[in-house]
Every structure is written in structure tokens, then in C-alpha cells.
Design a protein around this motif. Structure first.
Motif, PDB file in Angstrom:
ATOM      1  N   ALA A  66       2.072 -29.875 -67.635  1.00  0.00           N
ATOM      2  CA  ALA A  66       2.094 -29.501 -66.182  1.00  0.00           C
ATOM      3  C   ALA A  66       0.721 -30.013 -65.637  1.00  0.00           C
ATOM      4  O   ALA A  66       0.521 -30.601 -64.618  1.00  0.00           O
ATOM      5  N   GLU A 124       2.338 -25.951 -70.638  1.00  0.00           N
ATOM      6  CA  GLU A 124       1.237 -26.045 -69.357  1.00  0.00           C
ATOM      7  C   GLU A 124       0.393 -27.123 -69.302  1.00  0.00           C
ATOM      8  O   GLU A 124      -0.131 -27.753 -68.634  1.00  0.00           O
ATOM      9  N   ARG A 127      -5.385 -27.255 -62.864  1.00  0.00           N
ATOM     10  CA  ARG A 127      -4.383 -26.083 -63.364  1.00  0.00           C
ATOM     11  C   ARG A 127      -3.975 -25.719 -62.026  1.00  0.00           C
ATOM     12  O   ARG A 127      -2.601 -25.021 -61.882  1.00  0.00           O
ATOM     13  N   ASP A 128      -4.780 -25.391 -61.212  1.00  0.00           N
ATOM     14  CA  ASP A 128      -4.364 -24.781 -59.768  1.00  0.00           C
ATOM     15  C   ASP A 128      -3.361 -25.497 -59.312  1.00  0.00           C
ATOM     16  O   ASP A 128      -2.138 -24.853 -58.691  1.00  0.00           O
ATOM     17  N   LEU A 129      -3.228 -26.757 -59.081  1.00  0.00           N
ATOM     18  CA  LEU A 129      -2.313 -27.793 -58.424  1.00  0.00           C
ATOM     19  C   LEU A 129      -1.011 -27.420 -59.166  1.00  0.00           C
ATOM     20  O   LEU A 129      -0.017 -27.483 -58.799  1.00  0.00           O
ATOM     21  N   ALA A 130      -1.039 -27.047 -60.640  1.00  0.00           N
ATOM     22  CA  ALA A 130       0.273 -27.270 -61.429  1.00  0.00           C
ATOM     23  C   ALA A 130       0.832 -25.734 -61.336  1.00  0.00           C
ATOM     24  O   ALA A 130       1.768 -25.340 -61.891  1.00  0.00           O
ATOM     25  N   GLY A 131       0.322 -24.841 -60.424  1.00  0.00           N
ATOM     26  CA  GLY A 131       0.492 -23.412 -60.059  1.00  0.00           C
ATOM     27  C   GLY A 131       0.243 -22.403 -61.321  1.00  0.00           C
ATOM     28  O   GLY A 131       1.018 -21.457 -61.351  1.00  0.00           O
ATOM     29  N   ILE A 132      -0.740 -22.698 -62.216  1.00  0.00           N
ATOM     30  CA  ILE A 132      -1.075 -21.723 -63.300  1.00  0.00           C
ATOM     31  C   ILE A 132      -2.449 -21.302 -62.598  1.00  0.00           C
ATOM     32  O   ILE A 132      -3.302 -21.848 -62.765  1.00  0.00           O
ATOM     33  N   THR A 133      -2.186 -19.896 -62.350  1.00  0.00           N
ATOM     34  CA  THR A 133      -3.369 -19.283 -61.725  1.00  0.00           C
ATOM     35  C   THR A 133      -3.638 -17.944 -62.371  1.00  0.00           C
ATOM     36  O   THR A 133      -2.788 -17.491 -63.058  1.00  0.00           O
ATOM     37  N   ALA A 176      -5.968 -17.154 -66.627  1.00  0.00           N
ATOM     38  CA  ALA A 176      -5.552 -18.632 -66.673  1.00  0.00           C
ATOM     39  C   ALA A 176      -6.573 -19.341 -67.774  1.00  0.00           C
ATOM     40  O   ALA A 176      -7.662 -19.408 -67.662  1.00  0.00           O
ATOM     41  N   GLU A 195      -9.155 -27.354 -61.061  1.00  0.00           N
ATOM     42  CA  GLU A 195      -8.291 -27.869 -59.932  1.00  0.00           C
ATOM     43  C   GLU A 195      -7.035 -28.169 -60.343  1.00  0.00           C
ATOM     44  O   GLU A 195      -5.889 -27.736 -59.603  1.00  0.00           O
ATOM     45  N   LYS A 245      -0.730 -33.337 -63.115  1.00  0.00           N
ATOM     46  CA  LYS A 245      -1.478 -33.244 -61.806  1.00  0.00           C
ATOM     47  C   LYS A 245      -2.934 -33.833 -61.790  1.00  0.00           C
ATOM     48  O   LYS A 245      -3.608 -34.127 -60.814  1.00  0.00           O
TER      49      LYS A 245
END
Length: 499
Positions: free
Chosen positions: A322, A319, A436-442, A446, A434, A326
Motif C-alpha cells: 500500500a 502495508e 504511509r499517511d497517504l496509504a491510510g496507515i497512521t 505506525a 508521507e 503511494k
């Protein structure tokens, strides 16, 4: 912490129940509210106490000293004027109003005087049947109902007693149930302080007669979201940044609750609270539950045991990679911040204040912002999974081409900061989120920027050869173990030696 504007007529919140422990300056709120009126909106006011002794004690130990140190009020309320009919212990007269102290066991007091502002100290202790004439609180409220909603206030302040029968608890449940949310100094998440989050070590050299192997001096408060451990100084700072948040609909009643963990008093320091808890547990084992009931009525607040159930999960290295990928889309400095945090194991405040000059004899010499612990980290410290040393990361931070005293700094100017300026602590959290969200980790659990400290410890433990306890600035094994805990992310590994 209680907004005194709610005690003034501009607020239309008529009843104001304040539910608290006995160590939160709650009685002082009544004094503050009563003192606000003579100078800003004079009117008749009544404060009812359970017994005369309580009323006299309040006047002598709290009300009069507060007036004395407030010059604007001491002229209006000469509390030490001798033989003054306008300054009796139970009746203070001022222009266009008065303040009257009454007791719940005197029906004439409770029924005789109308007033737009009435307060009840410790409703659970008030007389419920004043000489067969009815409940003292209900009778007092009758003295208030002839005034308009814009003028009248009914204030309850007390500590809950018996679950299911507590008057202050019932009043609070009928209110908008405001809770005091405190932000974590590391992850920024807000929550109501709770005793379940207090932790301490059990590693005393010899057992104590009362405390056993517990070491109260090691007590810390653990954030339920990120696991960050606060000492008393960090806790007090966090409390000062807290805010009230309503958790129910507002129907004319504003309610507030507090417990002793927000108190700055010396007797409410974590070590002292742990001592009280251990003493209560020992007494309970011997069959005496009085000390435990007293303890629960302070830090734990007996009639409501709501807990924070959401816990931030640990950050994995995959993670991290990732999010790192981003990061440039969010902020040009974020990759440097992430690398410096992961390799060094330091928190946001230390990373934010890390200056280029913090090098001495082949070490980065730092002072942790939250605890004041000084750490000397060898520049040759290397994280194998990254293939980078601390010296490599620092060189990368210096190579931005921007003149700055800080290793992590703004590379592009914005309306709030020029090039080279330090990054604000809360910006680390928001920009990491921000990316982290772009990396799809929500999700609610999180991981946050702070979770890199735990990842650092786990990676170095796997690598071996690094004193992670010293690196992360942990003073006790219990705190170090908390950061090593993967919270179910990884299985426990059984290590065996070769024969």
C-alpha cells in the motif's frame, strides 16, 4: 549537555536543579558554571559541599585542572600561586568577585556571606540541621535572596537517594522537568535512554561463576520504538545529537536529569554496565542489597521509573504494498529505495550510501554504516513474494536515466539537492512517513522505514534457504531473534515433520 547559559544572568531561571547519576560529569557542570562567571560576568559565588573532604577533592581534582587548561582564566585565577591570599583552596578571588567553597556542617560558612550565585553539590547529603540552627540548604538560600531575579541563581546538582525523601528529586519535580531525548539512528524517534532497553545474550559456552550464561560483550541498546540495536559507538553518536525537552510548565525553575547511559566514559560502556548489574544481582541473591542500590542510583535512577510505552508495530507485506503504491506521489526515488531495502535487508544509512560500483564477482559488497560489518550479498538473491532478485532491483535503480554514483538518488532537482545527489538518511524516514499517511496507515505505533528490515527477515524465513542472520549483518543470535520477533503481529507457528 547542560546549557551553561542557564548559569549566566541572561537567563531568568533562578533555581537550576540537575538530577543525575554519579557518572555523568554533573560536578563538572558546577565547575563549568563557576568558570563562566569570572570571564563573562564576575560576581561573588558560593559552592556548598556536604563535607570538607569533598570540597578539597573537587578543588584539587576538578576545579584547578579546568582552570589550568583554560588560558583566559588561568591569568585571572592563578590556582598554583604559592602563599597567595587570593588563592586559598576554599576561596578564589578575582576582579569584581570571588568563588568560595563551603561545607554544610559549618554554620558560620553557610550564614556569613551573601552571593548572587550559590550551588549545592549532592543536596541529599547536606546537613539538615546545622548545630540546631536549621537546614543548611535553606540557610544558604537566604544568602541569595537579596539579589534581583535577573542576577541570582540557585543550582542543585546531585544523585537521588531515598525515594520520597530525596532533596534533588523534590527540586526536580518542582521544575520544568527537562529530559534529554536521544534520537534513534535508524527510525529517528526520540526518547530518554533507560536501562530497561539494554539487552544481551545468554549463550556462553560454559557458565561463569558470576555472569552465568550471560555474555556482557554482546550488550546492545534497543530502541523502544523500532527495535534497532545500538553498540556503544552508535549510542555515543546518538547522544551527541540529543536535545533537552521540558515536560512540565516553567515556573521560574529549570530542571535537568541524566543517567549513566548518556556517559561516554570507558567505565560506562554497555558491557561494563551489564557486568555491574550481574554482580549486583548475584550479591542481592546472597542477601546483600548494597551493590544493587548503588547500581540503581547510576544507570536506572531510582526515584523515577518512567518507561517508554509506545512501540512501533511491525510492517506487514500488505502495508508495504500500500505504501509502495503511494510512493511516487511523494518522491520518484522512494519506490527504488523501498525495493532495495526490502530485498537486501539493509538499513537506511547503507541504502543511502550504496554506490553503483559496489559489485564484485556476482555479489553486492557493502559495509554497514552503523556497525562497520562487511556483507557480500549474491545478486541472484531473490524474494519470491516480490518476484524480484537483487540484480533486478539494482537494474531498476540504474534505469532512471540520471547520472549518479548512488543507486538511490534524486531524480528531480530541488533547492537542497541537484539531480543525482544522494538522499539524506532523515529524508528516507520523512518521505516514507508521507507515503504511509497517504496509504491510510497512521497512529503512534505506525511502522517506520526501518521496519522493512524485520519484514525482510520474516519473509525470507518463510521462504527458506536464506541466511538472514548474515544478510542483516547480525553478529549474535539474540540480535537476530529480536528482528525475527513479529511483536504479536503473527501467531507462533508449530512446525512438525511428516511421518
Amino acid at each position: 549537555m547542560l546549557d551553561r547559559r542557564l548559569l549566566l544572568p541572561a537567563s531568568r531561571a533562578a533555581p537550576v536543579p540537575l538530577r543525575s547519576s554519579r557518572s555523568c560529569r554533573r560536578t563538572t557542570c558546577s565547575a563549568s558554571g563557576s568558570l563562566s562567571r569570572p570571564g563573562r560576568d564576575p560576581c561573588p559565588m558560593i559552592i556548598m559541599f556536604a563535607k570538607e573532604k569533598s570540597a578539597k577533592k573537587f578543588n584539587l581534582e576538578k576545579f584547578e585542572p579546568m582552570v589550568e587548561v583554560t588560558p583566559r582564566l588561568s591569568a585571572k585565577l592563578p590556582v598554583h600561586a604559592g602563599r597567595d591570599k587570593n588563592n586559598l583552596w576554599d576561596h578564589k578571588t578575582f576582579a569584581r568577585g570571588f568563588l568560595k567553597f563551603i561545607t554544610s556542617n559549618a554554620p558560620d560558612d553557610v550564614k556569613s556571606t551573601p552571593a548572587p550565585v550559590v550551588a549545592v553539590e549532592e543536596p541529599d547529603d547536606a546537613n539538615q540541621n546545622v548545630r540546631e540552627q536549621g537546614d543548611s540548604i535553606t540557610l544558604l538560600e537566604e544568602r541569595n535572596k537579596s539579589y534581583s531575579d535577573s542576577r541570582r541563581k540557585v543550582i542543585f546538582g546531585g544523585t537521588p537517594t531515598i525515594d520520597g525523601f530525596s532533596r534533588i528529586a523534590q527540586a526536580y519535580e518542582s521544575s520544568d522537568q527537562r529530559r534529554y531525548l536521544v534520537p534513534c539512528p535508524d527510525c529517528g524517534e526520540e526518547h530518554e535512554l533507560a536501562w530497561d532497553n539494554v539487552t544481551w545474550s545468554e549463550n556462553a559456552e560454559a557458565p561463569h561463576e558470576v555472569f552465568g550464561l550471560a555474555t556482557p560483550a554482546s550488550a546492545r541498546y534497543a530502541c523502544p520504538f523500532c527495535g534497532s540495536l545500538w553498540d556503544d559507538t552508535a549510542r555515543f553518536r546518538a547522544v551527541r545529537r540529543g536535545r533537552w525537552v521540558a515536560t512540565a510548565a516553567f515556573h521560574g525553575v529549570a530542571g535537568f536529569r541524566l543517567n549513566e547511559l548518556v556517559s561516554p566514559f570507558p567505565g560506562s560502556r554497555l558491557a561494563e554496565l551489564v557486568k555491574k548489574r550481574l554482580v549486583a544481582e548475584k550479591a542481592l541473591r546472597a542477601g546483600d542489597d548494597t551493590k544493587m542500590r548503588s547500581f540503581v542510583n547510576n544507570p536506572a535512577d531510582a526515584t523515577d521509573k518512567a518507561k517508554v510505552t509506545v512501540k512501533r508495530r511491525r510492517l506487514t507485506f500488505e502495508e508495504f504494498q500500500a505504501i509502495y503504491e503511494k510512493a511516487p506521489q511523494v518522491a520518484l526515488w522512494l519506490q527504488n529505495a523501498m525495493l532495495l531495502a526490502l530485498v537486501s535487508g539493509q538499513d537506511r544509512s547503507t541504502i543511502a550510501r550504496w554506490e553503483r560500483s559496489f559489485q564484485q564477482d556476482g555479489h553486492a559488497v557493502l559495509t554497514r554504516g552503523k556497525t562497520g560489518v562487511r556483507i557480500a550479498i549474491p545478486l541472484e538473491l531473490r524474494m519470491d513474494v516480490l518476484g524480484m532478485s537483487l540484480a533486478d532491483v539494482i537494474a531498476r535503480c540504474r534505469s532512471t536515466g540520471i547520472v549518479s554514483k548512488y543507486l538511490v538518488h534524486h531524480i528531480r532537482p530541488n533547492v537542497n539537492a541537484p539531480k543525482g545527489a544522494a538522499i539524506k538518511i532523515k529524508t528516507f524516514t520523512s518521505k516514507f512517513k508521507e507515503a504511509r499517511d497517504l496509504a491510510g496507515i497512521t497512529g503512534d505505533d505506525a511502522p517506520t522505514f526501518h521496519e522493512m528490515r524485520s519484514l525482510t527477515k520474516r519473509l525470507y524465513m518463510e521462504q527458506g534457504g536464506v541466511d538472514t542472520k548474515a544478510l542483516l549483518g547480525h553478529m549474535t543470535d539474540a540480535i537476530a531473534d529480536l528482528y525475527a520477533n513479529s511483536r504479536g503481529l503473527e501467531p507462533l507457528k508449530v512446525k512438525i515433520s511428516k511421518r
